[in-house]
Scaffold this motif. Structure first.
Motif, short mmCIF file in Angstrom:
data_model
loop_
_atom_site.label_atom_id
_atom_site.label_comp_id
_atom_site.label_asym_id
_atom_site.label_seq_id
_atom_site.Cartn_x
_atom_site.Cartn_y
_atom_site.Cartn_z
N LEU A 181 0.85 -1.18 0.00
CA LEU A 181 0.00 0.00 0.00
C LEU A 181 0.89 1.23 0.00
CD1 LEU A 181 -2.82 1.35 0.47
CD2 LEU A 181 -2.29 1.22 2.90
N THR A 182 0.67 2.14 -0.95
CA THR A 182 1.51 3.35 -1.02
C THR A 182 0.62 4.56 -0.79
OG1 THR A 182 1.20 3.40 -3.42
CG2 THR A 182 3.18 2.32 -2.60
N SER A 183 0.34 4.85 0.48
CA SER A 183 -0.47 6.00 0.85
C SER A 183 0.30 6.84 1.86
CB SER A 183 -1.80 5.54 1.44
OG SER A 183 -2.55 4.83 0.48
N ARG A 184 -0.22 8.06 2.10
CA ARG A 184 0.46 8.95 3.02
C ARG A 184 -0.52 9.54 4.04
NH1 ARG A 184 5.58 9.72 1.70
NH2 ARG A 184 6.26 9.25 -0.43
N ILE A 185 0.03 10.00 5.14
CA ILE A 185 -0.77 10.59 6.21
C ILE A 185 -1.06 12.04 5.84
CG2 ILE A 185 -0.73 11.30 8.62
CD1 ILE A 185 0.83 8.80 9.26
N LEU A 186 -2.36 12.40 5.87
CA LEU A 186 -2.77 13.75 5.52
C LEU A 186 -2.84 14.66 6.74
CD1 LEU A 186 -5.63 12.92 2.98
CD2 LEU A 186 -3.24 13.48 2.49
N ALA A 187 -3.29 14.13 7.88
CA ALA A 187 -3.44 14.95 9.08
C ALA A 187 -3.23 14.08 10.31
CB ALA A 187 -4.83 15.59 9.12
N VAL A 188 -2.79 14.72 11.40
CA VAL A 188 -2.51 14.00 12.65
C VAL A 188 -3.14 14.78 13.81
CG1 VAL A 188 -0.75 13.08 14.19
CG2 VAL A 188 -0.33 13.14 11.73
N ASN A 189 -3.86 14.09 14.68
CA ASN A 189 -4.39 14.69 15.91
C ASN A 189 -3.77 13.94 17.08
OD1 ASN A 189 -6.01 15.37 18.20
ND2 ASN A 189 -7.62 16.06 16.81
N HIS A 190 -2.71 14.53 17.65
CA HIS A 190 -2.01 13.86 18.73
C HIS A 190 -2.81 13.87 20.03
CE1 HIS A 190 1.66 13.21 16.47
NE2 HIS A 190 1.61 14.47 16.04
N ILE A 197 -5.54 9.26 6.50
CA ILE A 197 -4.67 8.86 5.39
C ILE A 197 -5.43 8.95 4.07
CG2 ILE A 197 -3.31 7.32 6.84
CD1 ILE A 197 -4.81 4.97 5.65
N ASP A 198 -4.67 9.09 2.96
CA ASP A 198 -5.29 9.24 1.64
C ASP A 198 -5.52 7.88 0.99
OD1 ASP A 198 -2.67 8.59 1.21
OD2 ASP A 198 -2.35 10.06 -0.38
N ALA A 199 -6.22 7.01 1.67
CA ALA A 199 -6.61 5.69 1.15
C ALA A 199 -8.04 5.43 1.61
CB ALA A 199 -5.66 4.61 1.64
N GLY A 200 -8.83 4.80 0.71
CA GLY A 200 -10.22 4.59 1.06
C GLY A 200 -10.74 3.22 0.66
N LYS A 201 -12.01 3.18 0.35
CA LYS A 201 -12.66 1.90 0.06
C LYS A 201 -12.12 1.23 -1.20
CE LYS A 201 -16.99 3.11 2.37
NZ LYS A 201 -18.46 3.27 2.24
N SER A 202 -11.60 2.02 -2.14
CA SER A 202 -11.08 1.45 -3.38
C SER A 202 -9.66 0.92 -3.24
CB SER A 202 -11.10 2.51 -4.49
OG SER A 202 -10.27 3.60 -4.15
N THR A 203 -9.05 1.10 -2.09
CA THR A 203 -7.66 0.65 -1.86
C THR A 203 -7.65 -0.82 -1.52
OG1 THR A 203 -7.06 2.84 -1.05
CG2 THR A 203 -5.54 1.03 -0.58
N ALA A 204 -6.89 -1.62 -2.30
CA ALA A 204 -6.82 -3.06 -2.09
C ALA A 204 -6.20 -3.37 -0.73
CB ALA A 204 -6.01 -3.73 -3.20
N ARG A 216 9.16 6.66 7.38
CA ARG A 216 9.68 7.95 6.92
C ARG A 216 11.04 7.69 6.29
NH1 ARG A 216 9.91 11.58 11.64
NH2 ARG A 216 7.64 11.43 11.44
N GLY A 217 11.07 7.70 4.95
CA GLY A 217 12.30 7.31 4.27
C GLY A 217 12.54 5.83 4.49
N ALA A 218 13.71 5.46 5.01
CA ALA A 218 14.03 4.06 5.30
C ALA A 218 13.75 3.71 6.75
CB ALA A 218 15.50 3.79 4.97
N ARG A 254 4.76 8.00 5.09
CA ARG A 254 4.21 6.95 4.22
C ARG A 254 3.69 5.80 5.08
NH1 ARG A 254 6.82 2.48 1.49
NH2 ARG A 254 5.67 1.85 -0.35
N VAL A 255 2.61 5.16 4.63
CA VAL A 255 2.07 3.99 5.34
C VAL A 255 2.04 2.79 4.41
CG1 VAL A 255 0.67 5.34 6.94
CG2 VAL A 255 -0.29 4.70 4.75
#
Length: 263
Positions: A181-190, A197-204, A216-218, A254-255
């Motif tokens: 899965l190649t998605s990323r975090i859009l917002a964080v509430n600590h 994250i920018d992944a939804g129902k269509s994401t396998a 984050r990187g490696a 990245r997630v």
């Protein structure tokens, strides 16, 4: 008037008791859910280590295969250099042979022009010597051709091994890309401990309770658990004990799937 005030006081007390009872039940439910989440986190920490170990092993395998590719490329370069040298030697030998043949033809023409009473004893010796040299040069040229063929065969073997290594790397890369899965975090509430994250129902492979690793990187930053999916966005809870010490999950990280999809 006193009776009215008494009745109003009783009503207020009953209403207050009802809301206090309701708030107590909701607080107990929330506390039980939090206890269940913490229990799940503890049971999954061991699995996290195994997944991280598999990712690290995959990276090590890529490095090792890349090293093998570099070694095979150097071998191929060396074989090509040898082949070029052999071809150069063959060309030089052929040029020397052509020069000897030309000289022999010139001597033959001169011999034909000699008077009939001239004895050709020395000329015959020269011709015999040049014929011998011709045979030697032809033998050298044939040997160089054989060496050239042998070097070409070695180059073909090295090229085949190199192509096999490249094919294996490409297969591993395609398999990893297909199962990731190649998605990323859009917002964080600590404060509330969740991310978007920018992944939804269509994401396998993405469903409720899916576990995702944050990178984050490696580097591995932590882990999140999908709580809700709406359209092309998903909300996930931050797993507190899985966040690496000294690091914080941030927008843009990245997630990837904790468990790769099976074909």
């Amino acid at each position: 008037m006193t009776k009215v005030l008494f009745i109003l006081s009783a009503v207020v007390i009953l209403v207050a008791s009802f809301f206090a009872y309701q708030n107590g039940r909701e607080f107990t439910s929330v506390r039980l859910k939090i206890a269940d989440i913490n229990a799940n986190i503890k049971t999954e920490q061991a699995a996290d280590k195994a997944v991280i170990g598999q990712v690290n092993q995959f990276v090590a395998d890529i490095g090792r295969v890349q090293g093998e590719l570099d070694v095979e490329a150097e071998k191929l370069k060396a074989q090509k250099n040898k082949l070029a040298q052999a071809e150069s030697e063959t060309t030089r030998t052929q040029e020397e042979l052509d020069g000897k043949l030309k000289k022999q033809q010139e001597l033959t023409v001169k011999l034909d022009k000699l008077p009939k009473d001239v004895k050709p004893e020395t000329i015959a010796e020269d011709i015999a010597r040049m014929r011998k040299e011709k045979l030697e040069f032809e033998s050298q040229a044939e040997a160089k051709k054989k060496e050239t063929v042998a070097e070409q065969e070695k180059v073909a073997v090295v090229q085949k091994r190199l192509d096999e290594v490249v094919r294996k790397i490409e297969e591993r890369r395609k398999n990893f890309d297909r199962n990731s899965l190649t998605s990323r975090i859009l917002a964080v509430n600590h404060d509330w401990g969740f991310v978007v994250i920018d992944a939804g129902k269509s994401t396998a492979g993405l469903t409720q309770d899916t576990k995702l690793i944050v990178t984050r990187g490696a580097l591995t930053v932590g882990k999140i658990s999908v709580m809700n999916i709406e359209g092309n966005r998903a909300m996930a809870a931050i797993v507190p004990d899985a966040v690496i010490n000294g690091m914080t999950i941030m927008p843009g990280d990245r997630v990837i799937l904790e468990n790769l999809l099976q074909n």
